[in-house]
Every structure is written in structure tokens, then in C-alpha cells.
Design a protein around this motif. Structure first.
Motif, PDB file in Angstrom:
ATOM      1  N   GLU A 151      -1.787 -11.277 -29.769  1.00 60.51           N
ATOM      2  CA  GLU A 151      -0.722 -11.845 -30.611  1.00 60.51           C
ATOM      3  C   GLU A 151      -0.036 -10.717 -31.366  1.00 60.51           C
ATOM      4  N   PRO A 152       1.212 -10.338 -31.019  1.00 55.86           N
ATOM      5  CA  PRO A 152       1.863  -9.301 -31.802  1.00 55.86           C
ATOM      6  C   PRO A 152       2.094  -9.758 -33.242  1.00 55.86           C
ATOM      7  N   GLU A 153       1.991  -8.788 -34.140  1.00 51.62           N
ATOM      8  CA  GLU A 153       2.296  -9.070 -35.544  1.00 51.62           C
ATOM      9  C   GLU A 153       3.791  -9.302 -35.701  1.00 51.62           C
ATOM     10  N   GLU A 154       4.207  -9.533 -36.920  1.00 54.79           N
ATOM     11  CA  GLU A 154       5.642  -9.621 -37.196  1.00 54.79           C
ATOM     12  C   GLU A 154       6.310  -8.277 -36.878  1.00 54.79           C
ATOM     13  N   ARG A 155       7.580  -8.335 -36.525  1.00 56.80           N
ATOM     14  CA  ARG A 155       8.344  -7.123 -36.237  1.00 56.80           C
ATOM     15  C   ARG A 155       9.537  -7.049 -37.164  1.00 56.80           C
ATOM     16  N   PRO A 156       9.779  -5.894 -37.817  1.00 56.32           N
ATOM     17  CA  PRO A 156       8.845  -4.790 -37.894  1.00 56.32           C
ATOM     18  C   PRO A 156       7.644  -5.156 -38.762  1.00 56.32           C
ATOM     19  N   PRO A 157       6.466  -4.546 -38.494  1.00 53.38           N
ATOM     20  CA  PRO A 157       5.322  -4.809 -39.374  1.00 53.38           C
ATOM     21  C   PRO A 157       5.643  -4.351 -40.794  1.00 53.38           C
TER      22      PRO A 157
END
Ligand code: BJW
Ligand code: ZN
Length: 252
Positions: A151-157
Motif C-alpha cells: 500500500e503506497p503512502e500518501e504522495r508526496p509523503p
């Protein structure tokens, strides 16, 4: 056979490897090509993503203009890398690290495949795609965990220390290399007896200077690349072949 080193040269190189005390290796994208990582240049082409040339998307200017696009480009490449493994070139260089009084592996690659093959203390001139760093403070974060979880984190982290946006921890065109890293590589290049230049087009400053430094202080220099580069005419031997086929032949 393509990539087969001719016997007299093979015996010369094995002798030099047996006698060497200080070995310096510079690698570029070509060392990972046989793992399936696309190179930036070579074969007359340059890499393009969504119609944007890589030297535009991987630049300080693009980071300032469009950080989400830069994240999208690196997320795409990180996803490709998840499936890929080190190849015989990475593995051969990992075996070399314990064979000399001093051995330095310096790479322009950000893929982490040298470390995955077991190489220690790799000098990463252009950073590492598996890390993020804050655009405001010194905070860094590994992106390995999020890729394991899928699960990718929010972008941009967002930086947990100061709340600013984070960016990929890589060196883009127009940016300075991490402090001290080039200087360390230059010191090692200047004091080596043998220098290998593997899978790089030798076009990008300042990494392209390292083999010149080694050569200028008397090291014997060997280039391994299927294509000729601006360094080919200046090294002692240019072996035209693929890294994963040439390096394992140099068993000594
Ligand atoms: C095989 C193979 C197989 C295939 N086996 N081989 C004008 C003149 C001089 C310098 C400059 C200039 N204008 C701007 C500059 C500076 C600029 C630069 O050098 N540009 C030149 C291209 C003109 N450099 C910088 O900006 C650097 N910073 C800097 O100089 O700071 C000072 C400064 C500050 C402010 C303003 C100006 C200057 C930073 C450079 C950072 C490079 N970053 C990138 C992207 C990283 C992030 C990302 O991945 O997206 O790093 S660019 C890209 O090129 C990447 C690579 O590490 C780097 C080198 O490429 P490499 O590894 O050589 O790969 P390729 O693809 O070029 O070649 C592959 C080779 O493999 C080919 O030869 C194939 O034949 C071969 N091959 N299969 C062996 N199986
Ligand atoms: Zn921060």
C-alpha cells in the motif's frame, strides 16, 4: 563468442587482479541491464516516460515545478524493481570485496541491486530509490516497508518531524551529490592500482571524472561495456561485452 575475453587478455587481467592491493570499481546503469533495469542511454536511444525525456523528469527543475509527477515516475520505477534480482555482474563484484587489501565499489545506480547481491559499504553517488528525504529538514524514511505492505503512502509523503513534503532521496540533474560521497570516491580512485568502469556511458558529471582520476594517478583502467564511450579511448583496455558475461570470466 560475443563477450568472450580473448585468452592472452584474460590471463593478463587475472594476473593483475591477483597482484592488486587496491581496487576501485565504478558502475552505471549497464551493470543492472541484465537484471531487467532499463538504461538511460545506449543503443542510440534515451529513456522517455509518458513523453517526458528522463533528463527533464529527473531534474531539479521538475522537482520544483511538479513534485507529484516526480513521485509518480519514481513509484513506477520502484514497482518495476520489486520484481528484479541481482545478476552475475553484481554477484561477481560482491565476491571481490573480500579479495583485496582495499576494495571500493562506487555506483551511479539508485536501484540497490549491489547491496542486494551482498556488497557492503557501496558508495551511492546518486542516492537510493528506496529512500525518501524531507525537502525541509534532515529527516529520511525507508520506502521498503510500504512496498512490502503493498500500500503506497500518501504522495508526496509528509515529514513526521516538520510536516513538509518529502522527495525521493536521489540526485537529480542540477543537484549536488550527497556531501562527502564524491570526495570519498575520488580519494579511493586516486589511490587504486586497478580501476574497473562497468556499464556507464561516462557522460554524467561528476561521476565521469572518477576513472580519469584513477588513470591520472597511474592506475590500470579497464572498461566493460558493449558500446564505446568517451572513456574507451583513454582506458588501458576496453572490453566490448556485457557485464554479466565478462565479469564472471575474470575469476582469479
Ligand atoms: C551495458 C550493458 C551491459 C548496456 N553490460 N554495459 C554540461 C557539461 C558538463 C556537465 C553538465 C552540463 N550541463 C549540466 C551538467 C551537469 C550534469 C551533467 O553531467 N550533465 C551531462 C549529461 C551533460 N550533472 C549534474 O547535474 C550532477 N550534478 C552536478 O553536476 O552538480 C553541480 C551542478 C549543480 C547545479 C547546476 C549545475 C551543476 C548530478 C547528476 C545526477 C545524475 N542523475 C541521474 C538520475 C538519477 C535519478 C534517476 O535515476 O532518475 O543519474 S541522470 C542518469 O545518468 C542517472 C545515472 O546514474 C546517470 C549516469 O548514467 P549511466 O549509469 O552512465 O547510464 P547510461 O544509461 O547513460 O549508460 C548505460 C551504459 O551501459 C551504456 O553505455 C550502455 O552501452 C551500457 N550497457 N547494457 C555493460 N549488459
Ligand atoms: Zn522535515
Amino acid at each position: 563468442m560475443p563477450g568472450q575475453i580473448e585468452p592472452a587478455l584474460l590471463s593478463e587481467l587475472r594476473g593483475r587482479l591477483r597482484d592488486a592491493r587496491r581496487v576501485f570499481v565504478l558502475t552505471g546503469a549497464g551493470v543492472s541491464a541484465e537484471s531487467g533495469v532499463p538504461t538511460f542511454r545506449g543503443g542510440g536511444n534515451t529513456a522517455v516516460w509518458k513523453g517526458i525525456p528522463f533528463d527533464v523528469i529527473s531534474s531539479a527543475g521538475m522537482l520544483a515545478r511538479d513534485l507529484p509527477a516526480v513521485w509518480e515516475w519514481f513509484d513506477y520505477r520502484r514497482k518495476l524493481l520489486c520484481e528484479l534480482q541481482p545478476n552475475p555482474a553484481h554477484r561477481t563484484l560482491a565476491l571481490w570485496q573480500d579479495k583485496f587489501a582495499h576494495f571500493r565499489l562506487t555506483t551511479q545506480n539508485i536501484d540497490g541491486l549491489h547491496a542486494a547481491a551482498g556488497s557492503r559499504d557501496v558508495l551511492e553517488l546518486h542516492g537510493n530509490i528506496w529512500n525518501a528525504r524531507c525537502t525541509n529538514c534532515a529527516e529520511r524514511r525507508s520506502l521498503k516497508d510500504e512496498s512490502d505492505e503493498g500500500e503506497p503512502e500518501e504522495r508526496p509523503p509528509i515529514c513526521r518531524s516538520c510536516g513538509h513534503a518529502m522527495r525521493p532521496d536521489v540526485v537529480l540533474f542540477g543537484e549536488l551529490l550527497p556531501e562527502g560521497v564524491f570526495e570519498q570516491a575520488a580519494t579511493d580512485a586516486a589511490s587504486c592500482d586497478l580501476c574497473f568502469v562497468v556499464g556507464t556511458s561516462s557522460l554524467v558529471y561528476p561521476a565521469m571524472r572518477l576513472p580519469e582520476i584513477a588513470s591520472g594517478t597511474g592506475a590500470y583502467t579497464i572498461e566493460i561495456n558493449p558500446e564505446l564511450t568517451p572513456f574507451s579511448g583513454r582506458c588501458d583496455v576496453a572490453i566490448q561485452g556485457r557485464a554479466g558475461e565478462v565479469l564472471p570470466q575474470l575469476e582469479f
